[in-house]
Design a protein around this motif. Structure first.
Motif, mmCIF file in Angstrom:
data_model
loop_
_atom_site.group_PDB
_atom_site.id
_atom_site.type_symbol
_atom_site.label_atom_id
_atom_site.label_comp_id
_atom_site.label_asym_id
_atom_site.label_seq_id
_atom_site.Cartn_x
_atom_site.Cartn_y
_atom_site.Cartn_z
ATOM 1 N N ASP A 7 0.879 -1.174 0.000
ATOM 2 C CA ASP A 7 0.000 0.000 0.000
ATOM 3 C C ASP A 7 0.913 1.219 0.000
ATOM 4 O O ASP A 7 1.524 1.557 1.010
ATOM 5 C CB ASP A 7 -0.903 -0.025 1.237
ATOM 6 C CG ASP A 7 -1.908 1.128 1.251
ATOM 7 O OD1 ASP A 7 -1.726 2.080 0.467
ATOM 8 O OD2 ASP A 7 -2.851 1.074 2.049
ATOM 9 N N CYS A 10 -0.770 4.722 2.301
ATOM 10 C CA CYS A 10 -1.660 4.147 3.331
ATOM 11 C C CYS A 10 -2.341 5.190 4.209
ATOM 12 O O CYS A 10 -3.355 4.902 4.840
ATOM 13 C CB CYS A 10 -0.893 3.162 4.200
ATOM 14 S SG CYS A 10 0.348 3.930 5.270
ATOM 15 N N SER A 12 -3.686 7.093 7.186
ATOM 16 C CA SER A 12 -3.934 6.607 8.552
ATOM 17 C C SER A 12 -4.625 5.239 8.552
ATOM 18 O O SER A 12 -5.169 4.822 9.571
ATOM 19 C CB SER A 12 -4.755 7.626 9.335
ATOM 20 O OG SER A 12 -5.980 7.862 8.668
ATOM 21 N N ARG A 13 -4.615 4.575 7.392
ATOM 22 C CA ARG A 13 -5.116 3.184 7.273
ATOM 23 C C ARG A 13 -6.618 3.083 7.528
ATOM 24 O O ARG A 13 -7.109 2.071 8.050
ATOM 25 C CB ARG A 13 -4.359 2.246 8.223
ATOM 26 C CG ARG A 13 -2.851 2.409 8.138
ATOM 27 C CD ARG A 13 -2.120 1.473 9.068
ATOM 28 N NE ARG A 13 -0.693 1.763 9.076
ATOM 29 C CZ ARG A 13 0.232 1.011 9.637
ATOM 30 N NH1 ARG A 13 -0.122 -0.110 10.238
ATOM 31 N NH2 ARG A 13 1.492 1.350 9.604
ATOM 32 N N MET A 14 -7.348 4.120 7.151
ATOM 33 C CA MET A 14 -8.778 4.157 7.452
ATOM 34 C C MET A 14 -9.561 3.011 6.825
ATOM 35 O O MET A 14 -10.565 2.573 7.371
ATOM 36 C CB MET A 14 -9.378 5.494 6.988
ATOM 37 C CG MET A 14 -8.913 6.700 7.781
ATOM 38 S SD MET A 14 -9.234 6.545 9.535
ATOM 39 C CE MET A 14 -11.000 6.515 9.542
ATOM 40 N N TYR A 16 -8.861 -0.076 6.455
ATOM 41 C CA TYR A 16 -8.534 -1.423 6.926
ATOM 42 C C TYR A 16 -9.361 -1.781 8.154
ATOM 43 O O TYR A 16 -9.483 -0.976 9.080
ATOM 44 C CB TYR A 16 -7.058 -1.515 7.305
ATOM 45 C CG TYR A 16 -6.147 -1.431 6.107
ATOM 46 C CD1 TYR A 16 -5.783 -2.567 5.406
ATOM 47 C CD2 TYR A 16 -5.680 -0.193 5.670
ATOM 48 C CE1 TYR A 16 -4.958 -2.491 4.297
ATOM 49 C CE2 TYR A 16 -4.857 -0.101 4.557
ATOM 50 C CZ TYR A 16 -4.509 -1.253 3.876
ATOM 51 O OH TYR A 16 -3.703 -1.163 2.776
ATOM 52 N N ASN A 18 -8.273 -4.308 9.924
ATOM 53 C CA ASN A 18 -7.100 -4.552 10.772
ATOM 54 C C ASN A 18 -5.968 -3.633 10.317
ATOM 55 O O ASN A 18 -5.319 -3.902 9.316
ATOM 56 C CB ASN A 18 -6.669 -6.020 10.681
ATOM 57 C CG ASN A 18 -5.411 -6.281 11.486
ATOM 58 O OD1 ASN A 18 -4.907 -5.400 12.198
ATOM 59 N ND2 ASN A 18 -4.891 -7.490 11.366
ATOM 60 N N LYS A 19 -5.771 -2.560 11.050
ATOM 61 C CA LYS A 19 -4.755 -1.566 10.653
ATOM 62 C C LYS A 19 -3.329 -2.092 10.825
ATOM 63 O O LYS A 19 -2.374 -1.431 10.439
ATOM 64 C CB LYS A 19 -4.922 -0.288 11.475
ATOM 65 C CG LYS A 19 -6.241 0.443 11.209
ATOM 66 C CD LYS A 19 -6.296 1.749 11.965
ATOM 67 C CE LYS A 19 -7.673 2.376 11.972
ATOM 68 N NZ LYS A 19 -8.269 2.579 10.666
ATOM 69 N N PHE A 20 -3.202 -3.272 11.422
ATOM 70 C CA PHE A 20 -1.872 -3.852 11.623
ATOM 71 C C PHE A 20 -1.771 -5.207 10.923
ATOM 72 O O PHE A 20 -1.033 -6.091 11.375
ATOM 73 C CB PHE A 20 -1.571 -3.966 13.124
ATOM 74 C CG PHE A 20 -1.607 -2.621 13.795
ATOM 75 C CD1 PHE A 20 -0.518 -1.764 13.715
ATOM 76 C CD2 PHE A 20 -2.757 -2.188 14.447
ATOM 77 C CE1 PHE A 20 -0.565 -0.505 14.295
ATOM 78 C CE2 PHE A 20 -2.808 -0.927 15.034
ATOM 79 C CZ PHE A 20 -1.717 -0.085 14.960
ATOM 80 N N ASP A 21 -2.483 -5.342 9.831
ATOM 81 C CA ASP A 21 -2.470 -6.580 9.053
ATOM 82 C C ASP A 21 -1.042 -6.887 8.602
ATOM 83 O O ASP A 21 -0.411 -6.093 7.902
ATOM 84 C CB ASP A 21 -3.396 -6.416 7.832
ATOM 85 C CG ASP A 21 -3.668 -7.737 7.141
ATOM 86 O OD1 ASP A 21 -2.728 -8.542 6.974
ATOM 87 O OD2 ASP A 21 -4.826 -7.952 6.750
ATOM 88 N N PHE A 26 2.907 -1.125 4.721
ATOM 89 C CA PHE A 26 2.289 0.197 4.722
ATOM 90 C C PHE A 26 3.336 1.261 4.403
ATOM 91 O O PHE A 26 4.363 1.361 5.092
ATOM 92 C CB PHE A 26 1.661 0.489 6.091
ATOM 93 C CG PHE A 26 0.508 -0.405 6.437
ATOM 94 C CD1 PHE A 26 -0.755 -0.168 5.914
ATOM 95 C CD2 PHE A 26 0.683 -1.491 7.282
ATOM 96 C CE1 PHE A 26 -1.835 -0.988 6.233
ATOM 97 C CE2 PHE A 26 -0.390 -2.325 7.612
ATOM 98 C CZ PHE A 26 -1.647 -2.069 7.081
#
Ligand SMILES: C[S@@+](CC[C@H](N)C(=O)[O-])C[C@H]1O[C@@H](n2cnc3c(N)ncnc32)[C@H](O)[C@@H]1O
Length: 77
Positions: A7, A10, A12-14, A16, A18-21, A26
């Motif tokens: 990605d 990325c 703020s990974r909104m 996802y 799971n933001k820590f996939d 990232f």
């Protein structure tokens, strides 16, 4: 670990669940943290800080120095 998903913007990974996939690498050009107006914390914390710059030239000669240097966008590919 091998990361099958890249990605490049990325934020703020909104988007996802799971933001820590662990499957995702990232990336973003920013690394920063903010407190929003309602008190929530917003983190932009990529694994890798990169500047992504894909080709964006459309009207450029195929053999021009611009195309050679920067590539070009091609509708047919
Ligand atoms: C629309 S946001 C991405 C939102 C993200 N998909 C999410 O789920 O929250 C676009 C992101 O691209 C980053 N960005 C903009 N230009 C960039 C560049 N040239 N290289 C890398 N990241 C860039 C910005 O910092 C911003 O965080």
């Amino acid at each position: 670990m091998n990361k099958p998903v890249l990605d490049v913007c990325c934020g703020s990974r909104m988007f996802y669940f799971n933001k820590f996939d662990e499957r995702v690498l990232f990336c973003d050009k920013r690394k920063e943290s903010h407190i929003l107006c309602d008190g929530r914390v917003l983190n932009i914390n990529p694994d890798v800080q990169v500047c992504f710059e894909p080709p964006h030239l459309i009207k450029v000669g195929h053999r021009s120095w611009l195309a050679k240097k920067y590539g070009q966008l091609n509708k047919s590919t």
